[in-house]
Design a protein around this motif. Structure first.
Motif, PDB file in Angstrom:
ATOM      1  N   GLY A  75       0.793  -1.224   0.000  1.00 34.73           N
ATOM      2  CA  GLY A  75       0.000   0.000   0.000  1.00 34.73           C
ATOM      3  C   GLY A  75       0.823   1.271   0.000  1.00 34.73           C
ATOM      4  O   GLY A  75       0.292   2.357   0.196  1.00 34.73           O
ATOM      5  N   VAL A  76       2.133   1.140  -0.213  1.00 36.98           N
ATOM      6  CA  VAL A  76       3.026   2.291  -0.282  1.00 36.98           C
ATOM      7  C   VAL A  76       3.819   2.163  -1.584  1.00 36.98           C
ATOM      8  O   VAL A  76       4.574   1.205  -1.742  1.00 36.98           O
ATOM      9  CB  VAL A  76       3.998   2.335   0.917  1.00 36.98           C
ATOM     10  CG1 VAL A  76       4.982   3.473   0.787  1.00 36.98           C
ATOM     11  CG2 VAL A  76       3.230   2.451   2.219  1.00 36.98           C
ATOM     12  N   PRO A  77       3.640   3.104  -2.507  1.00 34.30           N
ATOM     13  CA  PRO A  77       4.386   2.988  -3.764  1.00 34.30           C
ATOM     14  C   PRO A  77       5.884   3.201  -3.553  1.00 34.30           C
ATOM     15  O   PRO A  77       6.291   3.991  -2.702  1.00 34.30           O
ATOM     16  CB  PRO A  77       3.789   4.099  -4.643  1.00 34.30           C
ATOM     17  CG  PRO A  77       3.162   5.059  -3.695  1.00 34.30           C
ATOM     18  CD  PRO A  77       2.781   4.283  -2.466  1.00 34.30           C
ATOM     19  N   SER A  78       6.682   2.468  -4.303  1.00 36.33           N
ATOM     20  CA  SER A  78       8.135   2.678  -4.255  1.00 36.33           C
ATOM     21  C   SER A  78       8.438   4.088  -4.735  1.00 36.33           C
ATOM     22  O   SER A  78       7.700   4.667  -5.525  1.00 36.33           O
ATOM     23  CB  SER A  78       8.841   1.674  -5.159  1.00 36.33           C
ATOM     24  OG  SER A  78       8.646   0.373  -4.664  1.00 36.33           O
ATOM     25  N   CYS A  79       9.534   4.637  -4.254  1.00 41.50           N
ATOM     26  CA  CYS A  79       9.897   5.994  -4.651  1.00 41.50           C
ATOM     27  C   CYS A  79      11.412   6.107  -4.738  1.00 41.50           C
ATOM     28  O   CYS A  79      12.131   5.227  -4.284  1.00 41.50           O
ATOM     29  CB  CYS A  79       9.330   7.015  -3.668  1.00 41.50           C
ATOM     30  SG  CYS A  79       9.908   6.836  -1.973  1.00 41.50           S
TER      31      CYS A  79
END
Length: 152
Positions: free
Chosen positions: A45-49
């Motif tokens: 639920g956390v996009p890679s960045c």
């Protein structure tokens, strides 16, 4: 869990206990593993960045955490990765408008864990040999061993 980040934060808001362990790549909510040794079901639920986005997001989450309102439950935690202000050091605005410490703590710690699981890598030239320290708030430190547990 379909969205581990969102559902874990909601569980903590609803009163659940939690424990994030960077070394073992694990998250427990109410004593049950949601992430165990980097393994999980569903979506983080956390996009890679990229590195810059990561540190910008961590600095924002840390600022919210540092100025959050402690509770008896948040103060009873035995292991803390990040420093927060004691209640007596919080401003009136912090006390009136600050978020609950346990909620912001899981947002910060789980964000870091999700980025590590999503492939965040330590860059010695940009981050240092042993730790990265924020230029915005010197209290914010990320240890290399959290990202690379084998590197002690």
């Amino acid at each position: 869990m379909n969205n581990i980040y969102k559902e874990s934060i909601q569980a903590v808001e609803d009163g659940a206990n939690f424990m994030v362990d960077f070394q073992s790549r694990s998250l427990k909510v109410n004593g049950k593993y949601v992430i165990r040794n980097g393994e999980y079901e569903g979506e983080l639920g956390v996009p890679s960045c990229n590195e810059d986005e990561f540190f910008t997001n961590v600095e924002e989450l840390y600022c919210r955490y540092k100025h959050s309102v402690p509770s008896e439950r948040s103060e009873s935690k035995s292991h803390l990765y990040f420093m927060s202000l004691p209640e007596k050091s919080l401003s009136d605005d912090d006390m009136l408008f600050g978020e609950r410490r346990d909620k912001v703590q899981i947002e910060l710690e789980l964000y870091v864990l999700c980025q590590i699981l999503g492939g965040f890598k330590w860059d010695t030239e940009k981050m240092g040999k042993w730790f990265w320290q924020s230029k915005i708030d010197k209290d914010l430190v990320i240890l290399r061993q959290w990202v690379e547990p084998e590197n002690k």
